[in-house]
Design an enzyme around this catalytic site. Structure first.
Site, short mmCIF file in Angstrom:
data_model
loop_
_atom_site.label_atom_id
_atom_site.label_comp_id
_atom_site.label_asym_id
_atom_site.label_seq_id
_atom_site.Cartn_x
_atom_site.Cartn_y
_atom_site.Cartn_z
N CYS A 267 -11.68 2.45 3.17
CA CYS A 267 -10.78 1.30 3.21
C CYS A 267 -10.97 0.56 1.89
O CYS A 267 -11.12 1.19 0.85
CB CYS A 267 -11.05 0.43 4.43
SG CYS A 267 -12.76 -0.13 4.58
N ARG B 155 -0.79 -1.83 0.46
CA ARG B 155 -1.95 -1.75 -0.44
C ARG B 155 -2.21 -0.30 -0.84
O ARG B 155 -2.50 -0.01 -2.00
CB ARG B 155 -3.20 -2.33 0.23
CG ARG B 155 -3.21 -3.84 0.34
CD ARG B 155 -4.52 -4.34 0.91
NE ARG B 155 -5.63 -4.18 -0.04
CZ ARG B 155 -6.91 -4.26 0.31
NH1 ARG B 155 -7.26 -4.46 1.57
NH2 ARG B 155 -7.85 -4.11 -0.61
#
Length: 285
Positions: free
Chosen positions: A241, A182
């Site tokens: 995050c 990611r």
């Protein structure tokens, strides 16, 4: 022993379980099924535990400008904690299904509100069940307490600060706790844009736990974190995050290892990409 123990094992909690100052908080949550955590809690939970929901209790309303889990309104979350029997004298132990990804957010929210006597259960409910330790069903009832917040604004990193000088982001030692694929932009299963903020570094929170969801030894976690910080653990640093949840996992390791307290970019990737003008990078970073 850690410089400040935060992650505790099941038998430590068992020894505290019947002490009146102990409040156990179940934080189980599934992004794909947001109601699953409460259903699982009602079916079975650590004896006497109360429940906090990631979306409803540990985050505020999502707006067009926020990430997926913005900060809750202080008065609202303080009232919720009070209703669950959490006050200034409470020793709070948070847990989730296993690896601490969601429970870390609960730990950090309490810390942000000025409550330091908070611990996280190693291995979560999965480990508790494996050991055959006491569980309950249904709603737990505790006498209300009075939670008085003492907000630590200095713990929060904002999008406004980052966006005001994108060229300076590299100097913030901002660690992104998402998985490597990611971060590199190879896949993005949740947010509409893939990649990462230029100048950030990747430190996947999953690298800090074992396959069974228990946390790796502190010496190993300290070494991983120091490496991610370029060998400068005494420098100021920050964490992010996808939405300010798993970032808190890295903060726990940092405090246990004696590093400076990091700031948490609560908006994180899901807030950064709300404005297409903000720069995005792909690749290793």
């Amino acid at each position: 022993m850690p410089d400040k123990q935060i992650v505790i094992v099941a038998h430590q909690l068992l020894a505290w379980l019947d002490e009146p100052e102990t409040v156990v908080v179940d934080c189980r949550f599934a992004l794909a099924d947001p109601s699953a955590g409460r259903r699982d809690f009602l079916a079975s939970h650590i004896r006497g535990a109360v429940f906090l929901d990631l979306d409803e209790d540990l985050a505020g309303p999502v707006t067009p400008d926020t990430g997926r889990h913005p900060l809750p309104e202080v008065g609202v979350v303080a009232a919720t904690l009070s209703s669950l029997g959490i006050g200034h004298a409470s020793r709070v132990v948070v847990y989730d299904g296993g690896n601490g990804a969601i429970a870390a957010r609960a730990w950090w929210i309490l810390r942000w509100l000025g409550h330091d006597d908070v611990y996280l259960l190693d291995g979560g409910f999965d480990r508790w069940q494996q050991l055959g330790l006491p569980t309950s069903r249904g709603e737990a009832r505790r006498a209300p307490a009075r939670f008085e917040p003492n907000v630590r604004d200095a713990c929060v990193l904002t999008t406004a600060e980052l966006a005001s000088d994108p060229a300076a982001i590299g100097s913030l030692n901002l660690l992104d706790a998402r998985d490597a694929a990611r971060f590199r932009g190879e896949r993005e299963p949740i947010d509409p844009v893939a990649g990462h903020i230029p100048g950030t570094r990747n430190a996947p929170f999953a690298d800090f736990v074992r396959r069974d969801g228990t946390w790796r030894p502190l010496a190993e976690r300290r070494a991983r974190l120091a490496h991610a910080l370029g060998g400068a653990p005494n420098a100021p640093w920050s964490v992010m995050c996808g939405s300010g949840v798993t970032a808190c996992h890295l903060a726990i390791t940092g405090l246990e290892a004696g590093f400076r307290e990091p700031r948490v970019y609560v908006g994180s990737w899901s807030e950064w990409i709300r404005d297409p003008v903000r720069p995005v990078a792909v690749g290793e970073g």
